[in-house]
Design an enzyme around this catalytic site. Structure first.
Site, short mmCIF file in Angstrom:
data_model
loop_
_atom_site.label_atom_id
_atom_site.label_comp_id
_atom_site.label_asym_id
_atom_site.label_seq_id
_atom_site.Cartn_x
_atom_site.Cartn_y
_atom_site.Cartn_z
N ALA A 66 117.75 96.79 45.03
CA ALA A 66 118.14 96.36 43.57
C ALA A 66 117.11 97.32 42.57
CB ALA A 66 118.04 94.84 43.36
N THR A 67 117.64 97.28 41.54
CA THR A 67 116.62 97.55 40.35
C THR A 67 116.68 96.75 39.26
OG1 THR A 67 117.31 100.17 40.96
CG2 THR A 67 116.25 99.83 38.91
N ALA A 68 115.46 96.40 38.75
CA ALA A 68 115.53 95.43 37.68
C ALA A 68 114.26 96.01 36.74
CB ALA A 68 115.18 93.99 38.12
N SER A 102 121.57 100.00 44.64
CA SER A 102 121.82 99.79 43.41
C SER A 102 123.18 100.38 42.68
CB SER A 102 120.62 100.10 42.38
OG SER A 102 119.25 99.73 42.98
#
Length: 198
Positions: free
Chosen positions: A6-8, A174
């Protein structure tokens, strides 16, 4: 962090906080969902963006929301953002022997906007901006280059979106759109979804 990708990202500016995360939920090479919301409103002036195991994200968001609500009803006052971040750190730390596999960017406002980064075992670090997840190195490169303390809230939104797009372009774990949570200083949080093609 290995495992699900993921990318946040989170960005703090004088006018508020922006949290953003892409929508792909994958395990290894398998995409389980293209509509997983990894950005959560917490109360009426806080939120979090997460990377890691999706069930763990949901569990900590629910637990934190309930603890904050209980505190505010019991004490008849709002919980400070720093206190909420520390509470989230305690929730994570209390599970350190069987950790909740989630990296979190937590933010909101009380007397000023704030951003905190938390690892799966509850370390709490205050930052001006940050990124977590498998796409974090790519997102941080852009954030390091483009972030300015005098940015407007709209510029911060655009930078958050662009940093997640850059990461999603190279991180195969992602992708599939971006959820953006905007928390304007003194205002109500709002979430919108942005296409990666936009």
């Amino acid at each position: 962090m290995s495992g699900p990708g993921a990318t946040a990202v989170g960005i703090k500016v004088k006018d508020g906080v922006v949290l953003a995360a892409e929508r792909r939920m994958s395990y290894g090479g398998f995409i389980m969902s293209k509509a997983a919301r990894k950005v959560f409103k917490v109360g009426d002036r806080m939120g979090m963006a997460c990377a890691g195991l999706y069930a763990d994200m949901q569990a900590i968001a629910r637990a934190l929301e309930n603890e904050i609500r209980y505190y505010e009803i019991s004490n008849k006052r709002k919980m400070k953002v720093r206190s909420a971040a520390r509470l989230l750190g305690l929730i994570l730390y209390s599970n350190k022997l069987f950790p909740l596999m989630t990296e979190t960017v937590f933010g909101g406002y009380d007397d000023e906007p704030r951003i905190f980064v938390l690892d799966p075992v509850g370390s709490v670090i205050e930052e001006k901006y940050s990124a977590v997840g498998t796409g974090a190195p790519l997102a941080m490169a852009l954030l390091d280059k483009e972030y300015r303390e005098d940015m407007s809230l709209e510029e911060a939104q655009n930078l958050a979106i662009e940093s997640v797009k850059v990461a999603s372009g190279r991180d195969s774990l992602s992708g599939d759109g971006i959820d953006v949570l905007v928390i304007p200083f003194g205002g109500k949080p709002s979430i919108r979804t942005v296409s990666l093609e936009a």
